[in-house]
Design an enzyme around this catalytic site. Structure first.
Site, PDB file in Angstrom:
ATOM      1  CD  GLU A 159      -4.501  -2.993   0.602  1.00 32.92           C
ATOM      2  OE1 GLU A 159      -5.130  -4.020   0.900  1.00 32.92           O
ATOM      3  OE2 GLU A 159      -4.034  -2.202   1.453  1.00 32.92           O
ATOM      4  CG  HIS A 189      -1.974   1.042   1.214  1.00 31.22           C
ATOM      5  ND1 HIS A 189      -3.223   0.838   1.749  1.00 31.22           N
ATOM      6  CD2 HIS A 189      -1.983   2.318   0.739  1.00 31.22           C
ATOM      7  CE1 HIS A 189      -3.949   1.938   1.606  1.00 31.22           C
ATOM      8  NE2 HIS A 189      -3.216   2.851   0.998  1.00 31.22           N
ATOM      9  CG  HIS A 198      -7.989  -2.128   8.879  1.00 25.51           C
ATOM     10  ND1 HIS A 198      -7.151  -1.276   8.180  1.00 25.51           N
ATOM     11  CD2 HIS A 198      -8.030  -1.639  10.133  1.00 25.51           C
ATOM     12  CE1 HIS A 198      -6.731  -0.305   8.971  1.00 25.51           C
ATOM     13  NE2 HIS A 198      -7.252  -0.514  10.170  1.00 25.51           N
TER      14      HIS A 198
END
Length: 238
Positions: free
Chosen positions: A70, A43, A191
């Site tokens: 991401e 990410h 998450h």
């Protein structure tokens, strides 16, 4: 079996803290895949405080499983993804100064923007996923954008699980998962998933294709070892 994609952002954070190349992300990625992980997630953020844009280019050369990038689809990010062409791009609406991702997309409000971005990625052969809260309306909205998958933002589940409210915490995710299947979307999640809560989540969420786990997995590896932890996740995801 639900696939495990290991987010290596925290390894990049550790590397950057000393300004050198330890831990080496290329070596770590090869090891993580050898240990059994079915994907690698990164990410990159605009300030490159952990994963650098060049890391994405370098990792593309060595990742042999699924490669997931991401990020918030700002122009710089879009250009990177189109250059690297990962297996999957996951669109996350995080602010530039966000410590970590903290919300899913409003897929209704931002429909037109998402339609355009997703069309661009899919024309280049890149599977798309949208980060969403466990809200059936947001899942239905995601289906209207042309995305291939949604990734459910699981922080609220993890919080409730830690408080002992397992059934309450997982309930909205079950409904969101059912809706995703109903409207023809693949389902990912991520998450704050951990060794403590992943088995319960997996057992209750239908049609779960992939989880992306980084922070907890790396922290757990400090005590238990990276190879051991990867295999513990794989066992829980069967």
């Amino acid at each position: 079996m639900t696939k495990l994609s290991v987010n290596i952002n925290k390894l990049a954070t550790l590397r950057n803290s000393r300004g050198g190349n330890v831990p080496n992300l290329i070596t770590s990625t090869k090891d993580i895949e050898a240990f059994g992980a079915q994907g690698i997630t990164i990410h990159p953020r605009p300030d490159e405080r952990h994963i650098r844009y060049q890391d994405a280019r370098d990792l593309k050369k060595v990742v042999t499983t699924e490669f997931n990038i991401e990020g918030n689809p700002i122009p710089k990010f879009i250009d990177l993804v189109l250059e690297v062409k990962p297996t999957q791009v996951t669109l996350v609406p995080d602010a530039e100064d966000a410590i970590t991702s903290n919300a899913g997309w409003d897929t209704i409000k931002h429909k037109d923007f998402l339609v355009d971005v997703i069309k661009t990625f899919k024309e280049n052969g890149i599977r798309t996923s949208i980060f969403v809260d466990p809200d059936v309306e947001m899942v239905k909205g995601a289906a209207a954008t042309g995305t291939d998958r949604v990734e459910l933002y699981t922080e609220s589940f993890a919080d409730e699980f830690a408080k002992g409210n397992k059934e309450k915490g997982v309930a909205p995710f079950v409904e969101a998962a059912k809706m995703a299947h109903q409207v023809g979307l693949g389902l990912n999640a991520g998450h704050d998933l951990s060794l403590d809560n992943i088995k319960f989540f997996k057992e209750h969420i239908p049609h779960l294709l992939e989880v992306s786990i980084g922070h907890a997995l790396i922290c757990e590896s400090l005590y238990l070892g990276l190879e051991n932890v990867v295999n513990m996740y794989l066992h829980r995801l069967k």
